[in-house]
Design a protein around this motif. Structure first.
Motif, mmCIF file in Angstrom:
data_model
loop_
_atom_site.group_PDB
_atom_site.id
_atom_site.type_symbol
_atom_site.label_atom_id
_atom_site.label_comp_id
_atom_site.label_asym_id
_atom_site.label_seq_id
_atom_site.Cartn_x
_atom_site.Cartn_y
_atom_site.Cartn_z
ATOM 1 N N MET A 1 0.802 -1.185 0.017
ATOM 2 C CA MET A 1 -0.193 -0.054 0.051
ATOM 3 C C MET A 1 1.237 0.934 -0.044
ATOM 4 N N GLY A 2 2.579 0.789 -0.071
ATOM 5 C CA GLY A 2 2.773 2.191 -0.307
ATOM 6 C C GLY A 2 3.243 2.918 1.359
ATOM 7 N N LEU A 3 2.529 2.388 2.673
ATOM 8 C CA LEU A 3 2.717 2.817 3.835
ATOM 9 C C LEU A 3 3.980 2.400 4.393
ATOM 10 N N GLU A 4 4.469 1.426 4.170
ATOM 11 C CA GLU A 4 6.249 0.839 5.074
ATOM 12 C C GLU A 4 6.055 2.581 5.427
ATOM 13 N N ASP A 5 6.997 3.565 5.384
ATOM 14 C CA ASP A 5 7.621 4.800 5.938
ATOM 15 C C ASP A 5 6.526 5.514 6.645
ATOM 16 N N LYS A 6 5.149 4.927 7.230
ATOM 17 C CA LYS A 6 4.145 5.808 7.369
ATOM 18 C C LYS A 6 3.902 5.371 9.139
ATOM 19 N N ILE A 7 3.545 3.804 8.835
ATOM 20 C CA ILE A 7 3.391 2.888 10.193
ATOM 21 C C ILE A 7 4.197 2.387 10.484
ATOM 22 N N ILE A 8 4.350 2.410 12.356
ATOM 23 C CA ILE A 8 5.226 2.121 13.213
ATOM 24 C C ILE A 8 4.512 0.914 14.129
ATOM 25 N N PRO A 9 4.765 -0.311 13.472
ATOM 26 C CA PRO A 9 4.635 -0.790 14.261
ATOM 27 C C PRO A 9 5.683 -1.181 15.313
ATOM 28 N N MET A 10 5.098 -1.390 16.707
ATOM 29 C CA MET A 10 5.352 -1.779 17.835
ATOM 30 C C MET A 10 5.495 -2.117 18.432
ATOM 31 N N GLN A 11 5.866 -2.652 19.744
ATOM 32 C CA GLN A 11 5.230 -3.891 21.204
ATOM 33 C C GLN A 11 6.022 -2.408 22.195
ATOM 34 N N ALA A 12 5.190 -2.261 23.067
ATOM 35 C CA ALA A 12 6.073 -1.383 24.507
ATOM 36 C C ALA A 12 4.292 -1.419 25.537
ATOM 37 N N GLU A 13 5.271 -0.948 27.327
ATOM 38 C CA GLU A 13 3.919 -1.435 28.074
ATOM 39 C C GLU A 13 3.005 -0.438 27.201
ATOM 40 N N ALA A 14 2.117 -0.169 28.204
ATOM 41 C CA ALA A 14 0.857 0.560 27.667
ATOM 42 C C ALA A 14 0.758 1.524 28.284
ATOM 43 N N HIS A 15 1.262 1.860 29.753
ATOM 44 C CA HIS A 15 0.992 2.956 30.236
ATOM 45 C C HIS A 15 1.952 4.240 30.284
ATOM 46 N N ASP A 16 3.169 3.526 29.955
ATOM 47 C CA ASP A 16 4.351 4.131 29.610
ATOM 48 C C ASP A 16 4.393 3.891 28.103
ATOM 49 N N LEU A 17 3.967 4.777 27.542
ATOM 50 C CA LEU A 17 4.400 4.338 25.786
ATOM 51 C C LEU A 17 5.296 5.802 25.192
ATOM 52 N N PRO A 18 6.464 5.307 24.917
ATOM 53 C CA PRO A 18 7.335 6.323 24.562
ATOM 54 C C PRO A 18 7.085 6.870 23.203
ATOM 55 N N PHE A 19 6.337 7.879 23.181
ATOM 56 C CA PHE A 19 6.444 8.611 22.668
ATOM 57 C C PHE A 19 5.824 10.348 22.968
#
Length: 157
Positions: A1-19
Protein backbone atom coordinates in the motif's frame (compact mmCIF):
# COMPACT_ATOMS: atom_id res chain seq x y z
CA UNK A 1 0.00 0.00 0.00
CA UNK A 2 3.03 2.27 0.02
CA UNK A 3 2.73 3.14 3.70
CA UNK A 4 5.84 1.36 4.96
CA UNK A 5 7.48 4.62 6.00
CA UNK A 6 4.32 5.91 7.72
CA UNK A 7 3.33 2.93 9.91
CA UNK A 8 5.29 2.16 13.06
CA UNK A 9 4.42 -1.27 14.47
CA UNK A 10 5.69 -1.65 17.99
CA UNK A 11 5.47 -3.44 21.26
CA UNK A 12 5.58 -1.33 24.42
CA UNK A 13 4.22 -1.16 27.96
CA UNK A 14 0.77 0.38 27.50
CA UNK A 15 1.08 2.63 30.56
CA UNK A 16 4.45 4.01 29.48
CA UNK A 17 4.18 4.65 25.74
CA UNK A 18 7.50 6.03 24.45
CA UNK A 19 6.04 8.91 22.42
CA UNK A 20 5.66 12.63 22.86
CA UNK A 21 2.18 14.05 23.31
CA UNK A 22 0.39 14.53 19.99
CA UNK A 23 2.96 12.40 18.14
CA UNK A 24 0.46 10.45 15.98
CA UNK A 25 -2.21 11.48 13.49
CA UNK A 26 -3.90 8.12 14.11
CA UNK A 27 -3.53 5.47 16.82
CA UNK A 28 -4.86 1.97 16.18
CA UNK A 29 -5.01 -0.99 18.52
CA UNK A 30 -6.14 -4.37 17.24
CA UNK A 31 -6.75 -7.26 19.65
CA UNK A 32 -4.81 -5.69 22.53
CA UNK A 33 -6.67 -2.71 23.98
CA UNK A 34 -9.01 -4.89 26.06
CA UNK A 35 -6.05 -5.98 28.23
CA UNK A 36 -5.22 -2.46 29.47
CA UNK A 37 -7.91 -0.09 28.17
CA UNK A 38 -10.59 -1.33 30.57
CA UNK A 39 -9.16 0.99 33.21
CA UNK A 40 -11.45 4.00 33.61
CA UNK A 41 -8.73 6.60 32.99
CA UNK A 42 -6.57 4.74 30.46
CA UNK A 43 -7.95 6.44 27.35
CA UNK A 44 -7.64 9.93 28.83
CA UNK A 45 -4.28 9.50 30.56
CA UNK A 46 -2.35 7.18 28.23
CA UNK A 47 -3.78 6.60 24.74
CA UNK A 48 -5.42 9.89 23.73
CA UNK A 49 -2.43 12.06 24.71
CA UNK A 50 -0.21 10.54 21.99
CA UNK A 51 -2.74 11.50 19.26
CA UNK A 52 -2.82 14.96 17.69
CA UNK A 53 -5.89 17.11 18.28
CA UNK A 54 -8.41 16.20 15.59
CA UNK A 55 -6.64 12.85 15.06
CA UNK A 56 -8.34 9.48 15.03
CA UNK A 57 -8.28 6.63 17.54
CA UNK A 58 -9.47 3.21 16.41
CA UNK A 59 -9.71 0.06 18.48
CA UNK A 60 -10.90 -3.46 17.64
CA UNK A 61 -11.24 -5.99 20.44
CA UNK A 62 -12.96 -9.30 21.09
CA UNK A 63 -16.12 -8.73 23.07
CA UNK A 64 -19.57 -9.84 24.10
CA UNK A 65 -22.94 -9.28 22.47
CA UNK A 66 -24.28 -8.47 25.96
CA UNK A 67 -22.70 -8.29 29.40
CA UNK A 68 -23.12 -11.47 31.47
CA UNK A 69 -25.28 -9.88 34.16
CA UNK A 70 -26.41 -13.26 35.51
CA UNK A 71 -22.97 -14.84 35.47
CA UNK A 72 -21.06 -16.74 32.80
CA UNK A 73 -23.34 -19.09 30.81
CA UNK A 74 -22.98 -22.73 31.90
CA UNK A 75 -21.72 -23.92 28.50
CA UNK A 76 -18.76 -21.50 28.72
CA UNK A 77 -17.74 -22.26 32.32
CA UNK A 78 -15.34 -25.12 31.43
CA UNK A 79 -13.35 -22.69 29.27
CA UNK A 80 -13.75 -19.44 31.18
CA UNK A 81 -10.74 -17.81 32.86
CA UNK A 82 -11.08 -15.11 35.52
CA UNK A 83 -9.30 -12.51 33.39
CA UNK A 84 -12.05 -12.84 30.77
CA UNK A 85 -14.42 -11.13 33.23
CA UNK A 86 -12.10 -8.13 33.11
CA UNK A 87 -11.39 -7.99 29.38
CA UNK A 88 -14.47 -9.14 27.44
CA UNK A 89 -17.21 -6.52 27.24
CA UNK A 90 -20.11 -5.43 25.05
CA UNK A 91 -20.30 -2.47 22.66
CA UNK A 92 -22.51 -0.69 25.20
CA UNK A 93 -19.93 -1.20 27.96
CA UNK A 94 -17.11 0.19 25.80
CA UNK A 95 -19.24 3.11 24.65
CA UNK A 96 -20.07 4.06 28.24
CA UNK A 97 -16.39 3.79 29.27
CA UNK A 98 -15.14 5.98 26.41
CA UNK A 99 -18.00 8.45 26.90
CA UNK A 100 -16.51 9.31 30.33
CA UNK A 101 -13.41 10.75 28.62
CA UNK A 102 -13.37 14.45 27.79
CA UNK A 103 -10.43 13.77 25.45
CA UNK A 104 -12.40 12.20 22.60
CA UNK A 105 -15.65 12.30 20.67
CA UNK A 106 -16.91 8.86 19.72
CA UNK A 107 -17.71 8.51 16.02
CA UNK A 108 -18.91 4.91 16.21
CA UNK A 109 -18.99 1.90 18.45
CA UNK A 110 -20.28 -1.22 16.77
CA UNK A 111 -20.04 -4.94 16.30
CA UNK A 112 -17.79 -5.89 13.41
CA UNK A 113 -19.17 -8.26 10.80
CA UNK A 114 -15.92 -10.23 10.50
CA UNK A 115 -16.35 -12.24 13.72
CA UNK A 116 -16.40 -15.66 12.09
CA UNK A 117 -13.45 -14.92 9.79
CA UNK A 118 -11.36 -13.44 12.62
CA UNK A 119 -12.05 -16.35 14.97
CA UNK A 120 -11.27 -18.89 12.24
CA UNK A 121 -7.91 -17.22 11.65
CA UNK A 122 -7.21 -17.38 15.39
CA UNK A 123 -8.42 -20.96 15.90
CA UNK A 124 -6.40 -22.28 12.96
CA UNK A 125 -3.07 -20.82 14.10
CA UNK A 126 -0.40 -22.80 15.92
CA UNK A 127 -0.90 -21.33 19.38
CA UNK A 128 -1.72 -23.10 22.65
CA UNK A 129 -4.31 -20.47 23.60
CA UNK A 130 -5.99 -20.77 20.20
CA UNK A 131 -6.22 -24.54 20.56
CA UNK A 132 -7.77 -24.08 24.00
CA UNK A 133 -10.37 -21.71 22.53
CA UNK A 134 -11.65 -24.19 19.92
CA UNK A 135 -13.95 -25.94 22.42
CA UNK A 136 -15.14 -22.63 23.83
CA UNK A 137 -16.13 -21.33 20.40
CA UNK A 138 -17.95 -24.57 19.60
CA UNK A 139 -19.84 -24.36 22.91
CA UNK A 140 -20.57 -20.66 22.36
CA UNK A 141 -22.27 -21.41 19.02
CA UNK A 142 -22.52 -17.77 17.94
CA UNK A 143 -24.65 -16.74 20.93
CA UNK A 144 -22.31 -14.65 23.06
CA UNK A 145 -19.15 -13.31 21.43
CA UNK A 146 -18.54 -10.52 18.96
CA UNK A 147 -15.80 -8.16 17.85
CA UNK A 148 -16.16 -4.57 19.03
CA UNK A 149 -14.94 -1.58 17.02
CA UNK A 150 -14.61 1.86 18.55
CA UNK A 151 -13.59 4.90 16.53
CA UNK A 152 -13.14 8.33 18.06
CA UNK A 153 -11.69 11.72 17.24
CA UNK A 154 -9.34 13.45 19.67
CA UNK A 155 -10.99 16.65 20.79
CA UNK A 156 -9.48 19.92 19.64
CA UNK A 157 -10.10 21.83 22.86
Amino acid sequence: MGLEDKIIPMQAEAHDLPFANEFFDVAISVDAYHYFGVEEDYLTNHFAPVVKKGGQIAVAVPGLKKEFTDGVPAELLPYWCDDMNLTLHSCDWWYKLWKTSDSVSIKECKELKCLEEAWQDWLSCDNDYARRDIGMMEAEGGKYFNLVSIIATKNVS
